[in-house]
Motif scaffolding. Structure first.
Motif, PDB file in Angstrom:
ATOM      1  N   GLN A  13      89.030  11.534 -34.425  1.00 27.63           N
ATOM      2  CA  GLN A  13      88.931  10.675 -35.785  1.00 27.63           C
ATOM      3  C   GLN A  13      89.995   9.765 -36.182  1.00 27.63           C
ATOM      4  N   ALA A  14      89.858   8.697 -36.555  1.00 20.34           N
ATOM      5  CA  ALA A  14      90.935   7.959 -37.117  1.00 20.34           C
ATOM      6  C   ALA A  14      92.045   8.730 -38.292  1.00 20.34           C
ATOM      7  N   LYS A  87      94.624   5.384 -34.615  1.00 22.55           N
ATOM      8  CA  LYS A  87      93.588   4.387 -35.113  1.00 22.55           C
ATOM      9  C   LYS A  87      92.723   3.838 -34.142  1.00 22.55           C
ATOM     10  N   PRO A  88      91.686   3.251 -34.619  1.00 22.40           N
ATOM     11  CA  PRO A  88      90.586   2.769 -33.397  1.00 22.40           C
ATOM     12  C   PRO A  88      91.187   2.217 -32.347  1.00 22.40           C
ATOM     13  N   THR A  91      92.597   3.339 -28.939  1.00 19.35           N
ATOM     14  CA  THR A  91      91.348   3.660 -27.906  1.00 19.35           C
ATOM     15  C   THR A  91      91.792   2.844 -26.462  1.00 19.35           C
ATOM     16  N   VAL A 124      89.338   6.819 -30.355  1.00 17.17           N
ATOM     17  CA  VAL A 124      89.417   7.168 -31.740  1.00 17.17           C
ATOM     18  C   VAL A 124      88.323   6.601 -32.666  1.00 17.17           C
ATOM     19  N   SER A 126      86.243   5.414 -35.804  1.00 16.49           N
ATOM     20  CA  SER A 126      86.783   4.930 -37.382  1.00 16.49           C
ATOM     21  C   SER A 126      85.974   5.743 -38.441  1.00 16.49           C
TER      22      SER A 126
END
Length: 126
Positions: A13-14, A87-88, A91, A124, A126
């Protein structure tokens, strides 16, 4: 035969953390420049981090500076990438790379590296 094998990727997860490992075999890379790059779908391969010589000098891409840390364990012939505050946009598939010689002109350029791992996926959410 030189091999670089990445591990440690996954889904997080973020705000979370992951530690990637890159284990080298076939020769030692204790004083050779090694780096991490990443590539997201539809994007070019991007420099993430590099470590040169025995580990005294480290360099980071602007997007990961302050969040990621590259390190090496010469006894294990392994390089690590500690990734915090993910952070997303982090990815991507992450690749480990190694330089055959001790000298590297531009650690930012993927073409400078001679050996590459197969990559490990980092996702990752959000």
């Amino acid at each position: 035969q030189v091999q670089l094998v990445e591990s440690g990727g996954g889904l997080v997860q973020a705000g979370g953390s992951l530690r990637l490992s890159c284990a080298a075999s076939g020769r030692t890379f204790s004083n050779n420049p090694m780096g991490w790059f990443r590539q997201a779908p539809g994007k070019e391969r991007e420099f993430v981090a590099a470590i040169v010589y025995s580990g005294g000098d480290t360099y980071y891409g602007d997007s990961v500076k302050g969040r990621f840390t590259i390190s090496r364990d010469n006894a294990k012939n392994t390089v690590y990438l500690q990734m915090n505050s993910l952070k997303p946009e982090d990815t991507a598939v992450y690749y480990c790379a190694a330089k055959q010689s001790y000298f590297i002109r531009n650690y930012l350029r993927s073409t400078e590296y001679d050996y590459w791992g197969q990559g490990t996926q980092v996702t990752v959410s959000s």
